[in-house]
Design a protein around this motif. Structure first.
Motif, PDB file in Angstrom:
ATOM      1  N   ARG A  49       0.850  -1.190   0.000  1.00 23.02           N
ATOM      2  CA  ARG A  49       0.000   0.000   0.000  1.00 23.02           C
ATOM      3  C   ARG A  49       0.882   1.235   0.000  1.00 23.02           C
ATOM      4  NH1 ARG A  49      -5.519   0.841   3.127  1.00 23.02           N
ATOM      5  NH2 ARG A  49      -5.900   2.969   2.438  1.00 23.02           N
ATOM      6  N   PRO A  50       0.636   2.201  -0.901  1.00 23.04           N
ATOM      7  CA  PRO A  50       1.438   3.434  -0.909  1.00 23.04           C
ATOM      8  C   PRO A  50       1.427   4.093   0.462  1.00 23.04           C
ATOM      9  CG  PRO A  50       0.025   3.351  -2.839  1.00 23.04           C
ATOM     10  CD  PRO A  50      -0.394   2.214  -1.944  1.00 23.04           C
ATOM     11  N   GLY A  51       2.609   4.546   0.890  1.00 21.87           N
ATOM     12  CA  GLY A  51       2.732   5.196   2.191  1.00 21.87           C
ATOM     13  C   GLY A  51       2.948   4.240   3.342  1.00 21.87           C
ATOM     14  N   SER A  52       2.943   2.933   3.083  1.00 14.07           N
ATOM     15  CA  SER A  52       3.065   1.966   4.179  1.00 14.07           C
ATOM     16  C   SER A  52       4.455   1.950   4.797  1.00 14.07           C
ATOM     17  CB  SER A  52       2.688   0.562   3.701  1.00 14.07           C
ATOM     18  OG  SER A  52       3.578   0.123   2.694  1.00 14.07           O
ATOM     19  N   THR A  53       5.477   2.476   4.111  1.00 13.02           N
ATOM     20  CA  THR A  53       6.820   2.499   4.692  1.00 13.02           C
ATOM     21  C   THR A  53       6.965   3.579   5.745  1.00 13.02           C
ATOM     22  OG1 THR A  53       7.611   3.973   2.947  1.00 13.02           O
ATOM     23  CG2 THR A  53       7.927   1.599   2.618  1.00 13.02           C
ATOM     24  N   SER A  54       6.021   4.504   5.800  1.00  8.61           N
ATOM     25  CA  SER A  54       6.131   5.593   6.767  1.00  8.61           C
ATOM     26  C   SER A  54       5.633   5.190   8.145  1.00  8.61           C
ATOM     27  CB  SER A  54       5.345   6.820   6.271  1.00  8.61           C
ATOM     28  OG  SER A  54       3.976   6.488   6.153  1.00  8.61           O
ATOM     29  N   ARG A  55       5.041   4.023   8.275  1.00  6.47           N
ATOM     30  CA  ARG A  55       4.546   3.557   9.577  1.00  6.47           C
ATOM     31  C   ARG A  55       5.511   2.533  10.149  1.00  6.47           C
ATOM     32  NH1 ARG A  55      -0.553   1.485   7.202  1.00  6.47           N
ATOM     33  NH2 ARG A  55      -0.667   3.050   5.609  1.00  6.47           N
ATOM     34  N   PRO A  56       6.331   2.934  11.135  1.00 10.01           N
ATOM     35  CA  PRO A  56       7.273   1.963  11.708  1.00 10.01           C
ATOM     36  C   PRO A  56       6.544   0.890  12.503  1.00 10.01           C
ATOM     37  CG  PRO A  56       7.364   4.039  12.900  1.00 10.01           C
ATOM     38  CD  PRO A  56       6.438   4.243  11.750  1.00 10.01           C
ATOM     39  N   ARG A  57       7.093  -0.307  12.482  1.00 14.88           N
ATOM     40  CA  ARG A  57       6.525  -1.422  13.239  1.00 14.88           C
ATOM     41  C   ARG A  57       7.384  -1.678  14.461  1.00 14.88           C
ATOM     42  NH1 ARG A  57       5.485  -5.744   8.632  1.00 14.88           N
ATOM     43  NH2 ARG A  57       3.813  -4.640   7.616  1.00 14.88           N
ATOM     44  N   ALA A  58       6.738  -2.178  15.496  1.00 10.44           N
ATOM     45  CA  ALA A  58       7.487  -2.598  16.681  1.00 10.44           C
ATOM     46  C   ALA A  58       8.336  -3.801  16.315  1.00 10.44           C
ATOM     47  CB  ALA A  58       6.516  -2.953  17.804  1.00 10.44           C
ATOM     48  N   ARG A  59       9.473  -3.906  16.923  1.00 12.86           N
ATOM     49  CA  ARG A  59      10.383  -5.023  16.656  1.00 12.86           C
ATOM     50  C   ARG A  59       9.668  -6.364  16.891  1.00 12.86           C
ATOM     51  NH1 ARG A  59      16.410  -4.908  17.054  1.00 12.86           N
ATOM     52  NH2 ARG A  59      16.961  -7.065  16.772  1.00 12.86           N
ATOM     53  N   GLY A  60       9.743  -7.230  15.907  1.00 12.42           N
ATOM     54  CA  GLY A  60       9.128  -8.539  16.018  1.00 12.42           C
ATOM     55  C   GLY A  60       7.637  -8.543  15.711  1.00 12.42           C
ATOM     56  N   ALA A  61       7.074  -7.383  15.359  1.00 18.64           N
ATOM     57  CA  ALA A  61       5.636  -7.318  15.077  1.00 18.64           C
ATOM     58  C   ALA A  61       5.329  -7.961  13.744  1.00 18.64           C
ATOM     59  CB  ALA A  61       5.160  -5.873  15.085  1.00 18.64           C
ATOM     60  N   VAL A  62       4.217  -8.627  13.666  1.00 20.51           N
ATOM     61  CA  VAL A  62       3.759  -9.250  12.427  1.00 20.51           C
ATOM     62  C   VAL A  62       2.407  -8.649  12.088  1.00 20.51           C
ATOM     63  CG1 VAL A  62       3.083 -11.410  11.341  1.00 20.51           C
ATOM     64  CG2 VAL A  62       4.947 -11.396  13.001  1.00 20.51           C
ATOM     65  N   SER A  63       2.230  -8.328  10.808  1.00 18.73           N
ATOM     66  CA  SER A  63       0.922  -7.765  10.430  1.00 18.73           C
ATOM     67  C   SER A  63       0.121  -8.758   9.640  1.00 18.73           C
ATOM     68  CB  SER A  63       1.101  -6.484   9.618  1.00 18.73           C
ATOM     69  OG  SER A  63       1.824  -6.747   8.451  1.00 18.73           O
TER      70      SER A  63
END
Length: 161
Positions: free
Chosen positions: A147-161
């Motif tokens: 999804r465009p813009g999805s790189t701007s949302r950092p994930r918590a370490r070890g998080a799975v979406s």
């Protein structure tokens, strides 16, 4: 909602309208209208079958870097017209950097690749250099765009979406 429709259809282009509507939480009629609008707008440009490259008989993938002798409009047009006619070339990218083009070629064998280079690539006028890299295997091949813009949302370490 449109991104969800596109995502689901990229993952499985054979979904019925009912199944697609169920997955994205719409009723069938509005879902179909959205799909038609996405097709008319050119966001969905077609549907295709995914074919196993090895089972099909083309187990070798080669990435070919091409540098042209000259960068005139005529030289570029001649090269691109030739590339467009060669079916073993699956992708052709115009590049920045030391190579002018990057090709992805699928082929039956190393012997067939040698014949391919000698008869098809060498026949294209204006090429200064050809550099081939053979893929040992594929780690990831995705047909589903992020999804465009999805790189701007950092994930918590070890998080799975």
């Amino acid at each position: 909602m449109d991104f969800r429709i596109i995502h689901e259809l990229q993952a499985d282009g054979r979904l019925s309208n009912q199944d697609l509507a169920d997955r994205i939480g719409l009723s069938p009629s509005p879902c179909l209208r959205r799909v038609r609008r996405l097709e008319e707008a050119g966001l969905i440009s077609g549907y295709t079958a995914m074919v196993d490259q090895v089972a099909y008989g083309l187990p070798i993938t080669v990435f070919v870097r091409i540098r042209l002798e000259r960068h005139t409009a005529e030289a570029v047009n001649v090269f691109e017209e030739h590339v467009d006619l060669i079916e073993h070339i699956q992708d052709c990218y115009l590049m920045a950097g030391s190579s002018d083009y990057l090709l992805r070629v699928v082929i039956e064998s190393l012997e067939a690749y040698e014949v391919f280079v000698r008869t098809r690539i060498h026949a294209i006028p204006g090429i200064a250099s050809i550099e081939s890299s053979f893929a040992f295997g594929s780690v990831k091949q995705s047909k589903v765009y992020p999804r465009p813009g999805s790189t701007s949302r950092p994930r918590a370490r070890g998080a799975v979406s």
